[in-house]
Design a protein around this motif. Sequence first.
Motif, PDB file in Angstrom:
ATOM      1  N   ARG A 148       0.857  -1.182   0.000  1.00  0.00           N
ATOM      2  CA  ARG A 148       0.000   0.000   0.000  1.00  0.00           C
ATOM      3  C   ARG A 148       0.897   1.236   0.000  1.00  0.00           C
ATOM      4  N   ILE A 149       0.596   2.131  -0.918  1.00  0.00           N
ATOM      5  CA  ILE A 149       1.375   3.344  -1.100  1.00  0.00           C
ATOM      6  C   ILE A 149       0.473   4.554  -0.908  1.00  0.00           C
ATOM      7  N   PHE A 150       1.091   5.717  -0.792  1.00  0.00           N
ATOM      8  CA  PHE A 150       0.357   6.968  -0.655  1.00  0.00           C
ATOM      9  C   PHE A 150       0.657   7.870  -1.841  1.00  0.00           C
ATOM     10  N   ALA A 151      -0.265   8.778  -2.117  1.00  0.00           N
ATOM     11  CA  ALA A 151       0.004   9.784  -3.137  1.00  0.00           C
ATOM     12  C   ALA A 151       1.005  10.800  -2.609  1.00  0.00           C
ATOM     13  N   GLY A 152       0.834  11.158  -1.348  1.00  0.00           N
ATOM     14  CA  GLY A 152       1.709  12.152  -0.733  1.00  0.00           C
ATOM     15  C   GLY A 152       0.919  13.355  -0.266  1.00  0.00           C
ATOM     16  N   THR A 153       1.622  14.361   0.199  1.00  0.00           N
ATOM     17  CA  THR A 153       0.990  15.569   0.726  1.00  0.00           C
ATOM     18  C   THR A 153       1.466  16.791  -0.047  1.00  0.00           C
ATOM     19  N   VAL A 154       0.553  17.726  -0.224  1.00  0.00           N
ATOM     20  CA  VAL A 154       0.877  18.964  -0.923  1.00  0.00           C
ATOM     21  C   VAL A 154       1.528  19.920   0.069  1.00  0.00           C
ATOM     22  N   ALA A 155       2.740  20.319  -0.222  1.00  0.00           N
ATOM     23  CA  ALA A 155       3.458  21.222   0.674  1.00  0.00           C
ATOM     24  C   ALA A 155       2.789  22.593   0.714  1.00  0.00           C
ATOM     25  N   LYS A 156       2.910  23.280   1.825  1.00  0.00           N
ATOM     26  CA  LYS A 156       2.341  24.618   1.967  1.00  0.00           C
ATOM     27  C   LYS A 156       2.906  25.536   0.890  1.00  0.00           C
ATOM     28  N   GLY A 157       1.996  26.192   0.171  1.00  0.00           N
ATOM     29  CA  GLY A 157       2.402  27.092  -0.895  1.00  0.00           C
ATOM     30  C   GLY A 157       2.592  26.428  -2.241  1.00  0.00           C
ATOM     31  N   ASP A 158       2.529  25.100  -2.278  1.00  0.00           N
ATOM     32  CA  ASP A 158       2.689  24.386  -3.548  1.00  0.00           C
ATOM     33  C   ASP A 158       1.379  24.420  -4.325  1.00  0.00           C
ATOM     34  N   ASP A 159       1.466  24.185  -5.622  1.00  0.00           N
ATOM     35  CA  ASP A 159       0.298  24.124  -6.483  1.00  0.00           C
ATOM     36  C   ASP A 159      -0.245  22.701  -6.463  1.00  0.00           C
ATOM     37  N   GLU A 160      -1.509  22.563  -6.043  1.00  0.00           N
ATOM     38  CA  GLU A 160      -2.067  21.209  -5.877  1.00  0.00           C
ATOM     39  C   GLU A 160      -2.129  20.462  -7.195  1.00  0.00           C
ATOM     40  N   ALA A 161      -2.494  21.123  -8.269  1.00  0.00           N
ATOM     41  CA  ALA A 161      -2.589  20.449  -9.567  1.00  0.00           C
ATOM     42  C   ALA A 161      -1.235  19.878  -9.980  1.00  0.00           C
ATOM     43  N   LYS A 162      -0.180  20.645  -9.733  1.00  0.00           N
ATOM     44  CA  LYS A 162       1.161  20.156 -10.070  1.00  0.00           C
ATOM     45  C   LYS A 162       1.555  18.993  -9.168  1.00  0.00           C
ATOM     46  N   ALA A 163       1.170  19.077  -7.887  1.00  0.00           N
ATOM     47  CA  ALA A 163       1.470  17.995  -6.958  1.00  0.00           C
ATOM     48  C   ALA A 163       0.761  16.712  -7.374  1.00  0.00           C
ATOM     49  N   VAL A 164      -0.476  16.839  -7.842  1.00  0.00           N
ATOM     50  CA  VAL A 164      -1.219  15.674  -8.323  1.00  0.00           C
ATOM     51  C   VAL A 164      -0.507  15.048  -9.517  1.00  0.00           C
ATOM     52  N   GLU A 165      -0.057  15.878 -10.449  1.00  0.00           N
ATOM     53  CA  GLU A 165       0.662  15.360 -11.611  1.00  0.00           C
ATOM     54  C   GLU A 165       1.949  14.656 -11.189  1.00  0.00           C
ATOM     55  N   ARG A 166       2.635  15.219 -10.196  1.00  0.00           N
ATOM     56  CA  ARG A 166       3.867  14.574  -9.724  1.00  0.00           C
ATOM     57  C   ARG A 166       3.551  13.230  -9.069  1.00  0.00           C
ATOM     58  N   ALA A 167       2.427  13.155  -8.343  1.00  0.00           N
ATOM     59  CA  ALA A 167       2.027  11.891  -7.726  1.00  0.00           C
ATOM     60  C   ALA A 167       1.726  10.850  -8.798  1.00  0.00           C
ATOM     61  N   ILE A 168       1.013  11.253  -9.835  1.00  0.00           N
ATOM     62  CA  ILE A 168       0.704  10.339 -10.939  1.00  0.00           C
ATOM     63  C   ILE A 168       1.998   9.848 -11.592  1.00  0.00           C
ATOM     64  N   ASP A 169       2.906  10.770 -11.844  1.00  0.00           N
ATOM     65  CA  ASP A 169       4.176  10.398 -12.476  1.00  0.00           C
ATOM     66  C   ASP A 169       4.967   9.434 -11.589  1.00  0.00           C
ATOM     67  N   GLY A 170       4.943   9.660 -10.274  1.00  0.00           N
ATOM     68  CA  GLY A 170       5.668   8.787  -9.358  1.00  0.00           C
ATOM     69  C   GLY A 170       5.110   7.372  -9.364  1.00  0.00           C
ATOM     70  N   ILE A 171       3.779   7.267  -9.396  1.00  0.00           N
ATOM     71  CA  ILE A 171       3.157   5.945  -9.446  1.00  0.00           C
ATOM     72  C   ILE A 171       3.520   5.247 -10.759  1.00  0.00           C
ATOM     73  N   LYS A 172       3.350   5.963 -11.866  1.00  0.00           N
ATOM     74  CA  LYS A 172       3.644   5.373 -13.175  1.00  0.00           C
ATOM     75  C   LYS A 172       5.096   4.904 -13.261  1.00  0.00           C
ATOM     76  N   ALA A 173       5.991   5.705 -12.725  1.00  0.00           N
ATOM     77  CA  ALA A 173       7.408   5.360 -12.803  1.00  0.00           C
ATOM     78  C   ALA A 173       7.766   4.154 -11.936  1.00  0.00           C
ATOM     79  N   SER A 174       6.989   3.919 -10.889  1.00  0.00           N
ATOM     80  CA  SER A 174       7.290   2.825  -9.959  1.00  0.00           C
ATOM     81  C   SER A 174       6.714   1.481 -10.399  1.00  0.00           C
TER      82      SER A 174
END
Length: 302
Positions: A148-174
């Motif tokens: 079981r993995i997590f998407a992760g957390t959006v850092a304060k001040g970060d753009d949520e849409a970009k964080a979502v894309e990074r989470a998707i990319d991380g899953i795909k790459a793994s």
Amino acid sequence: MQPTTRRDFLRNTALTVSGSLLAARTAWAIPAIGRTRPSHLKLSLAAYSYRQLLQGNEPKMDLFDFVNLAADQGLDGVELTSYYFPADVTTEYLHRIKQHAFVLGLDISGTSVGNNFCVPDGPARDKQMELVRTWVDRAAELDAPVIRIFAGTVAKGDDEAKAVERAIDGIKASLPYAAERGVSLALENHGGITATPGQLLKLVKAVDAPNFGVNLDTGNFHGEDPYADLAELAPYAVNVQVKTEISRKGQKKEEADLAKVIDILRTARYSGYVVLEYEAAEDPMKAVPRHIKTLRNLIDAR
């Protein structure tokens, strides 16, 4: 050769699904798991249920003790939650704990990794990618079929849409490396960008691989009707963690209707492990056996 996607897999095996699932396929970008056979549920227990005893400078038990407790309760498997492994995990240790579970008649139903795929490119992200890869290797040594993995957390001040894309990319790459090692990755509904079915499905829609699905945590949806949320995600589940409490929006925690949870899983034709992850206030040494008995009766009722 192109890697097999879930669409390819389901098409090639010519699975026939119910009308409701066919409607769901039209709405969702990737098909739900096309299960056609009756639900087959197995009962497991997460080490996290005994976190107060497994953590700290002087823990009162280790994972071998936990496996013994699980065997005493007549379970089918155990989730060896990654947080409670020794700091210097070796292959020899992994083989010893696997053998210990085996001789007690227990499968290792899965393990976990506390990753954060929302972090941007750089050394911190590289560390997260390596963490997942490390636990894929460990899961393979344990013969654990899922992490079981997590998407992760959006850092304060970060753009949520970009964080979502990074989470998707991380899953795909793994996923390709996990597939090589015979391991599935299961994305948990765990607040943040996976707090609602819509948020979680946004990530799930973007990933298409046979060794990917949802880790359905029955206590982590906090909307008006958590049971409806669970039913929406159940067709995607490859692992299920059962909590003994639920929280509706704006209300205090209440005791979970475990019979309703099991019915939701059966309706979705989910087959696999139902993992009790106990988090309530009562002493787990007293509460866990009671809840295990309830779940066992519900599972064996058919």
